[in-house]
Design an enzyme around this catalytic site. Structure first.
Site, PDB file in Angstrom:
ATOM      1  CB  SER A   1      -0.887  -0.101   1.241  1.00  9.50           C
ATOM      2  OG  SER A   1      -1.486   1.066   1.543  1.00  9.50           O
TER       3      SER A   1
ATOM      4  N   GLY B   1       5.067  10.373   9.500  1.00  3.25           N
ATOM      5  CA  GLY B   1       4.090  11.417   9.812  1.00  3.25           C
ATOM      6  C   GLY B   1       2.699  10.968   9.417  1.00  3.25           C
TER       7      GLY B   1
ATOM      8  CE  LYS C   1       1.493   5.591  13.262  1.00  2.00           C
ATOM      9  NZ  LYS C   1       0.573   5.086  12.273  1.00  2.00           N
TER      10      LYS C   1
ATOM     11  CG  ASP D   1       1.636   8.954  12.179  1.00  2.06           C
ATOM     12  OD1 ASP D   1       0.580   8.746  11.560  1.00  2.06           O
ATOM     13  OD2 ASP D   1       2.694   8.351  11.935  1.00  2.06           O
TER      14      ASP D   1
ATOM     15  CB  SER E   1      -5.805   3.542  11.072  1.00  2.00           C
ATOM     16  OG  SER E   1      -5.076   2.743  11.972  1.00  2.00           O
TER      17      SER E   1
ATOM     18  CB  VAL F   1       1.552  -5.123   7.766  1.00  2.00           C
ATOM     19  CG1 VAL F   1       1.738  -3.706   7.288  1.00  2.00           C
ATOM     20  CG2 VAL F   1       2.376  -5.355   9.007  1.00  2.00           C
TER      21      VAL F   1
ATOM     22  CD  GLU G   1       4.972  -2.580  10.971  1.00  2.00           C
ATOM     23  OE1 GLU G   1       5.351  -3.259  11.933  1.00  2.00           O
ATOM     24  OE2 GLU G   1       5.676  -2.380   9.966  1.00  2.00           O
TER      25      GLU G   1
HETATM   26  N1  NAD Z   1      -0.235   2.006   4.213  1.00  2.00           N
HETATM   27  C1  NAD Z   1      -0.065   3.204   4.748  1.00  2.00           C
HETATM   28  O1  NAD Z   1      -0.934   4.079   4.669  1.00  2.00           O
HETATM   29  C2  NAD Z   1       1.219   3.518   5.457  1.00  2.00           C
HETATM   30  C3  NAD Z   1       1.546   4.844   5.685  1.00  2.00           C
HETATM   31  C4  NAD Z   1       2.718   5.151   6.349  1.00  2.00           C
HETATM   32  C5  NAD Z   1       3.551   4.107   6.779  1.00  2.00           C
HETATM   33  N2  NAD Z   1       3.199   2.831   6.540  1.00  2.00           N
HETATM   34  C6  NAD Z   1       4.115   1.774   7.005  1.00  2.00           C
HETATM   35  O2  NAD Z   1       4.761   1.199   5.880  1.00  2.00           O
HETATM   36  C7  NAD Z   1       5.076  -0.178   6.139  1.00  2.00           C
HETATM   37  C8  NAD Z   1       4.510  -1.024   5.000  1.00  2.00           C
HETATM   38  O3  NAD Z   1       3.108  -0.876   5.065  1.00  2.00           O
HETATM   39  P1  NAD Z   1       2.157  -1.201   3.841  1.00  2.00           P
HETATM   40  O4  NAD Z   1       0.850  -0.633   4.199  1.00  2.00           O
HETATM   41  O5  NAD Z   1       2.749  -0.805   2.555  1.00  2.00           O
HETATM   42  O6  NAD Z   1       2.109  -2.819   3.965  1.00  2.00           O
HETATM   43  P2  NAD Z   1       1.480  -3.834   2.936  1.00  2.00           P
HETATM   44  O7  NAD Z   1       1.123  -5.039   3.710  1.00  2.00           O
HETATM   45  O8  NAD Z   1       0.447  -3.173   2.102  1.00  2.00           O
HETATM   46  O9  NAD Z   1       2.702  -4.178   1.928  1.00  2.00           O
HETATM   47  C9  NAD Z   1       3.896  -4.802   2.305  1.00  2.00           C
HETATM   48  C10 NAD Z   1       4.609  -5.246   1.022  1.00  2.00           C
HETATM   49  O10 NAD Z   1       5.872  -5.817   1.393  1.00  2.00           O
HETATM   50  C11 NAD Z   1       6.072  -6.956   0.567  1.00  2.00           C
HETATM   51  N3  NAD Z   1       6.983  -7.878   1.235  1.00  2.00           N
HETATM   52  C12 NAD Z   1       6.779  -8.578   2.371  1.00  2.00           C
HETATM   53  N4  NAD Z   1       7.846  -9.333   2.635  1.00  2.00           N
HETATM   54  C13 NAD Z   1       8.749  -9.102   1.655  1.00  2.00           C
HETATM   55  C14 NAD Z   1      10.043  -9.600   1.382  1.00  2.00           C
HETATM   56  N5  NAD Z   1      10.635 -10.496   2.181  1.00  2.00           N
HETATM   57  N6  NAD Z   1      10.684  -9.137   0.282  1.00  2.00           N
HETATM   58  C15 NAD Z   1      10.093  -8.241  -0.521  1.00  2.00           C
HETATM   59  N7  NAD Z   1       8.858  -7.729  -0.322  1.00  2.00           N
HETATM   60  C16 NAD Z   1       8.198  -8.176   0.755  1.00  2.00           C
HETATM   61  C17 NAD Z   1       4.680  -7.563   0.422  1.00  2.00           C
HETATM   62  O11 NAD Z   1       4.607  -8.442  -0.699  1.00  2.00           O
HETATM   63  C18 NAD Z   1       3.820  -6.333   0.252  1.00  2.00           C
HETATM   64  O12 NAD Z   1       3.678  -5.961  -1.103  1.00  2.00           O
HETATM   65  C19 NAD Z   1       4.459  -0.491   7.501  1.00  2.00           C
HETATM   66  O13 NAD Z   1       5.453  -0.363   8.487  1.00  2.00           O
HETATM   67  C20 NAD Z   1       3.422   0.594   7.696  1.00  2.00           C
HETATM   68  O14 NAD Z   1       3.194   0.889   9.061  1.00  2.00           O
HETATM   69  C21 NAD Z   1       2.074   2.495   5.880  1.00  2.00           C
END
Ligand code: NAD
Length: 334
Positions: A11, A137, A193, A246, A256, A281, A283
């Site tokens: 995402s 953020g 958070k 955040d 969220s 995920v 977290e």
């Molecule tokens: N989604 C949001 O709005 C957002 C905003 C800010 C921060 N974050 C943070 O970003 C991080 C990722 O969140 P997300 O929402 O993108 O998660 P997600 O679950 O949507 O995506 C995670 C991606 O990582 C890939 N992945 C997992 N294991 C892997 C590996 N061993 N090698 C390569 N790729 C691998 C998965 O295939 C998947 O595409 C988290 O820590 C989250 O808290 C997310």
């Protein structure tokens, strides 16, 4: 810097790739999920993570880690914290030249209590790290991908690296990045958070109102500050976008997944069932376990973290934990 490599096409990785193409960058995403790669390359979507949002056609996705690493001097880490070490081990095997690592994940490593910057320095040869920046953020991918106004922080001990990331990610249309040199504060604010987002969902699931939520956010911030300051963060960082900002977004937003998991638990699911209903995920669950033990190690009082921990890992009813919080000794807020 024109070329940027993103590790993790979920995402947030996809939404940031879209932003960077808007900012005229050449972006390659690495992911180990073939279906995700094919969908981004062929259909320019990531439906399981970002619904119907259309991604820029110029984004390229690949499962060739060497090719992706060779594409840029800047490596954006966008995988969940639970797999950061595993992915960095893979990177270490093929990395031959130094990079700036920019982490956008929000969490602490289970058991070691480490921040992502510490994991990077653990795994990657120091000669191959030219810098580390945390980009954090109030920023939901679902809003960034449709270009809704967003402001976040690029934090690094090296202000020039923070400024570099600020310039690369900022645009005048919808994405504004501030800099900070308080890396510890940024990493801890973004991670902790998520625990209060789970609690916020639980409150809604149980039918409590906005009074309870405001108290949760305010008292949660105080707990976050207790931990972060003891570990070396500056209080003003926690008062800014990576702390208060955040915390508000994640406790108030339906986007969220931490909030959503808490909501299901408040409505009666156990942890396993609620997580099985989430496609992305959560977290905050692992961070809660880490923070619970960290608070004990630091001898810091964190009654809200303790309550969330008891609900998640000791299967105590949320209502019982709320009753315990309310029955604590009366005290001054000052
Ligand atoms: N989604 C949001 O709005 C957002 C905003 C800010 C921060 N974050 C943070 O970003 C991080 C990722 O969140 P997300 O929402 O993108 O998660 P997600 O679950 O949507 O995506 C995670 C991606 O990582 C890939 N992945 C997992 N294991 C892997 C590996 N061993 N090698 C390569 N790729 C691998 C998965 O295939 C998947 O595409 C988290 O820590 C989250 O808290 C997310």
């Amino acid at each position: 810097m024109k070329n940027i490599a993103i590790i993790g096409g979920g995402s947030w990785g996809s939404a940031l790739a879209n932003l960077l193409v808007d900012n005229n960058k050449n972006v390659i995403i690495y992911d180990n999920d073939k279906a995700t790669i094919d969908e981004i390359n062929q259909f320019h979507t990531n439906k399981s993570k970002l619904n119907e949002a259309k991604l820029n056609k110029e984004i390229v996705a690949s499962n060739d880690l060497t090719k992706v690493l060779n594409h840029s001097k800047i490596i954006v880490l966008a995988v969940p914290t639970s797999v950061t070490r595993i992915v960095l081990e893979d990177i270490r095997q093929v990395l031959t030249e130094e990079k700036i690592f920019c982490n956008v994940a929000k969490g602490l490593e289970l058991k070691t209590n480490k921040r992502v910057s510490e994991i990077v320095y653990d795994v990657i040869d120091k000669d191959l790290i030219s810098g580390f920046v945390s980009l954090s953020g109030p920023s939901h991918a679902e809003e960034v991908v449709v270009r809704k106004l967003t402001s976040i922080v690029a934090a690094s001990e090296n202000i020039n690296h923070a400024k570099l990331i600020q310039e690369i990610f900022s645009n005048t249309d919808y994405f504004r990045v501030y800099t900070s040199t308080d890396l510890i504060g940024a990493e801890l604010g973004g991670s902790l958070k998520n625990i209060y987002a789970i609690a916020s969902g639980m409150l809604d699931g149980l039918g409590y109102g906005i009074n309870a939520k405001s108290a949760l956010i305010t008292r949660g911030l105080i707990e976050m500050k207790r931990i972060a300051i003891k570990l070396g963060a500056q209080e003003e960082t926690l008062n800014g976008l990576v702390g208060v900002g955040d915390l508000i977004v994640t406790c108030m937003s339906r986007f969220s997944r931490n909030y959503s998991a808490g909501l299901l638990i408040g409505e009666g699911d156990d942890l396993k069932t609620s997580l099985s209903k989430m496609t992305m995920v959560v977290e905050g669950v692992k961070t809660c376990k880490t923070a619970y033990f960290l608070a004990r190690e630091l001898k810091i009082q964190t009654p809200i973290i303790d309550a969330v921990y008891n609900v998640l890992f000791r299967e105590i009813e949320p209502k019982i934990e709320i009753a315990k919080l309310m029955a604590r000794d009366l005290k001054s807020e000052q």
